[in-house]
Design an enzyme around this catalytic site. Structure first.
Site, short mmCIF file in Angstrom:
data_model
loop_
_atom_site.label_atom_id
_atom_site.label_comp_id
_atom_site.label_asym_id
_atom_site.label_seq_id
_atom_site.Cartn_x
_atom_site.Cartn_y
_atom_site.Cartn_z
CE LYS A 177 -1.79 2.79 2.81
NZ LYS A 177 -1.71 4.03 2.00
CD GLU A 252 14.01 0.73 8.23
OE1 GLU A 252 14.60 1.69 8.77
OE2 GLU A 252 14.52 -0.38 8.09
CB CYS A 286 13.44 8.90 7.56
SG CYS A 286 14.31 7.88 6.40
CD GLU A 385 11.00 12.80 10.97
OE1 GLU A 385 9.88 12.32 11.27
OE2 GLU A 385 11.88 12.18 10.37
P1 NAD Z 1 2.68 8.23 7.81
O1 NAD Z 1 3.07 7.37 8.94
O2 NAD Z 1 1.58 9.18 8.01
O3 NAD Z 1 2.25 7.34 6.56
C1 NAD Z 1 3.02 6.26 6.12
C2 NAD Z 1 2.12 5.22 5.51
O4 NAD Z 1 1.29 4.70 6.53
C3 NAD Z 1 1.19 5.75 4.42
O5 NAD Z 1 1.08 4.80 3.39
C4 NAD Z 1 -0.12 5.89 5.15
O6 NAD Z 1 -1.24 5.79 4.31
C5 NAD Z 1 -0.05 4.71 6.09
N1 NAD Z 1 -0.95 4.78 7.26
C6 NAD Z 1 -1.40 5.90 7.90
N2 NAD Z 1 -2.22 5.53 8.91
C7 NAD Z 1 -2.28 4.18 8.92
C8 NAD Z 1 -2.97 3.22 9.71
N3 NAD Z 1 -3.76 3.56 10.71
N4 NAD Z 1 -2.78 1.92 9.44
C9 NAD Z 1 -1.98 1.53 8.44
N5 NAD Z 1 -1.33 2.38 7.62
C10 NAD Z 1 -1.47 3.70 7.86
O7 NAD Z 1 4.02 8.90 7.36
P2 NAD Z 1 4.26 9.81 6.08
O8 NAD Z 1 3.67 11.13 6.38
O9 NAD Z 1 3.82 9.11 4.86
O10 NAD Z 1 5.87 9.85 6.04
C11 NAD Z 1 6.60 10.69 6.85
C12 NAD Z 1 7.23 9.95 8.01
O11 NAD Z 1 7.87 8.76 7.59
C13 NAD Z 1 8.30 10.74 8.68
O12 NAD Z 1 8.14 10.69 10.06
C14 NAD Z 1 9.60 10.05 8.28
O13 NAD Z 1 10.67 10.20 9.13
C15 NAD Z 1 9.19 8.67 8.11
N6 NAD Z 1 10.06 7.99 7.14
C16 NAD Z 1 10.99 7.11 7.60
C17 NAD Z 1 11.84 6.47 6.72
C18 NAD Z 1 12.89 5.48 7.19
O14 NAD Z 1 13.52 4.81 6.40
N7 NAD Z 1 13.12 5.34 8.48
C19 NAD Z 1 11.73 6.72 5.35
C20 NAD Z 1 10.77 7.64 4.92
C21 NAD Z 1 9.93 8.25 5.83
#
Ligand code: NAD
Length: 496
Positions: A177, A252, A286, A385
């Protein structure tokens, strides 16, 4: 641009027929309506992935057979490199050369895991020396089962590759997803897998909101493993959901990574790497090194040069030539980053550069690259962050002080150090409590090396051979090889 989900080798409309808007962050125009999957679609996808795993024999294929599909996907990505890179810019906003780099890396990731899939054949069993010679034992690796992968919007295709390639190499099947903000290239990955003749059900792609499609994946009993990249709060929800039926997880999450620059460093090189560490991908990274600690002796000189170069960055539509900073991904993200800058100012920080919407950009989610000084150590700007092009910079005097400041964080994803004194750089690298450490650089990422965080930055490692282990179970097979009876309940005299 696709309007259907990719499930069980077919393009299908969402069962409830929903869609959501795709907005170009550079223009704010709605450029597409993407299919919005629900729990019903996820159920069909998981059922297909289960059948592909349990019945159709994907895990029973040899690693070399699976590698053929992975290489075909890599070739398919490369064949559409330009188109995919442009789609990524339209969807995410990043500058085209960055998107180009991401797409090439995504193809490379499939090639890398094709090699590792082949190695599974060559080295499938590890003999175990036991203390009891009446037994022999070996350990074998087997795929976990059906993986549910949920990814963020900052590297849409690349994050898909980081999950799909190792999962398929290991022999897992997968339901992916993508983030609702950036679904376009993930759906194209479905088309590429289809052209590569990947068997039906092995890769399924369900786009849709996290709270609906994502939640359905993490709650589904048919999913054995959850692989997630995204924010901490959603990571916690995933861990809680996984605990109900003991799903395997890898997470991650976010970071607030430090970059320590000693005063023997070359100031020009330091400025370049500091900028690469926080302005690449508009700081929506990230592992961004968003807390910069500079030793007193070069602080003023370095800060002056950093401000100068930061103000020279060409901002614009990612498709335009020479642009090095595009818009943020969404209106919401833009609002959050601006609010974080305002809160930093209110907490006493000084805005040494940027901090506003750039002049001449009325449309699009643009923000000037921003440098904050005098940031209080207990403020959110220093500790949380921001996920935008915003760097906090402060001076330090001793090595011990720098290490203490660097490690004073609930996160531990990455850290960087710059010094001409190699022994010192190695010492500081060893002292960092972080999963990824860069010496004399910041951010270069290699498919071969492990990626993941300490502390609240996550669990498990992606990439390299560690990324394959994410999708493998370890099984011991122990054999009784002695000709003698066991003789616990039935005494040997009886046998005789
Ligand atoms: P997010 O957690 O809001 O969303 C990530 C994914 O989770 C999306 O596909 C979203 O639709 C899904 N999601 C949201 N709510 C959910 C739920 N209740 N159940 C299942 N899935 C759900 O994060 P974002 O805004 O997409 O990305 C930004 C964040 O991601 C930042 O905090 C960043 O640091 C982190 N990030 C980490 C890495 C890494 O490698 N460590 C890489 C990229 C981003």
């Amino acid at each position: 641009m696709r309007t259907e989900l990719y499930i069980d080798g077919q393009w299908v409309k969402p069962l409830k027929g929903g869609s959501f808007e795709v907005v170009n962050p550079a223009t704010e125009e709605v450029i597409h309506h993407a299919p919005s999957g629900t729990a019903e679609d996820v159920d069909v996808a998981v059922t297909a992935a289960r059948r592909a795993f349990d019945v159709d024999g994907w895990p029973q294929k040899t690693g070399s057979q699976r590698a053929v599909y992975l290489r075909a996907i890599a070739d398919g990505i490369r064949a559409r490199q330009q188109e995919l890179a442009r789609l990524e810019v339209l969807d995410n906003g990043k500058p085209l050369p960055e998107a180009d780099w991401d797409v090439a890396d995504a193809a490379g990731c499939f090639d890398f895991y094709a090699d590792l899939a082949e190695k599974l054949d060559n080295n499938p069993e590890e003999p175990i020396a036991l203390s009891d010679s009446r037994f022999t034992s070996k350990a074998v690796k087997e795929p976990i089962g059906v993986a549910g992968a949920i990814i963020p919007w900052n590297y849409p295709l690349l994050m898909a590759a980081w999950k799909v390639a190792p999962a398929l190499a290991a022999g897992c099947t997968i339901v992916l997803k993508p983030a609702e903000l950036t679904s376009l290239t993930a759906l194209e990955l479905g088309a590429i897998a289809d052209e590569a003749k990947l068997p039906p059900g092995v890769l399924n792609i369900v786009t849709g909101p996290g709270s609906v499609a994502g939640q359905a994946i993490i709650d589904h009993k048919g999913v054995d493993k959850l692989a997630f990249t995204g924010s901490g709060p959603v990571g916690s929800k995933i861990m809680a959901a996984a605990s109900r039926d003991i799903k395997r997880i890898s997470l991650e999450l976010g970071g607030k990574s430090p970059f320590v620059v000693f005063d023997d460093a070359d100031v020009e090189q330091a400025v370049e790497w500091i900028m690469f560490g926080i302005f690449w991908n508009q700081g929506q990274v990230c592992s961004a090194t968003s807390r910069v600690l500079v030793q007193q002796g070069i602080y003023d000189r370095l800060l002056a040069r950093l401000i100068e170069e930061t103000q020279r960055i060409t901002i614009g539509n990612g498709l335009d030539d020479g642009v090095l900073l595009g818009p943020l991904v969404s209106k919401r993200q833009h609002g959050q980053v601006v609010a974080a800058i305002d809160a930093a100012r209110a907490a006493g920080a000084t805005i040494a550069a940027g901090g506003r919407r750039p002049k001449g950009f009325d449309k699009g989610f643009y923000l000037e690259p921003t440098i904050l000084t005098d940031v209080p150590l207990d403020s959110d700007a220093w500790r949380e962050e921001i996920f935008g092009p915003v760097v906090c910079i402060r001076p330090f005097s001793t090595e011990g002080e720098a290490i203490a400041l660097a490690n004073d964080s609930r996160f531990g994803l990455a850290a960087a150090v710059m010094s001409k004194d190699d022994a010192r750089a190695e010492r500081v690298a060893a002292a960092f409590r972080a999963g990824i450490v860069w010496i004399n650089c910041s951010q270069p990422t290699f498919t071969e090396a492990p990626w993941g965080g300490y502390k609240e930055s996550g669990i498990g490692r992606e990439l390299g051979r560690w990324g394959l282990d994410n999708y493998l179970e370890t099984k011991q097979i122990t054999k009784y090889v002695s000709g003698d009876p066991w003789g616990w309940y039935i005494k040997s005299a009886v046998h005789a």
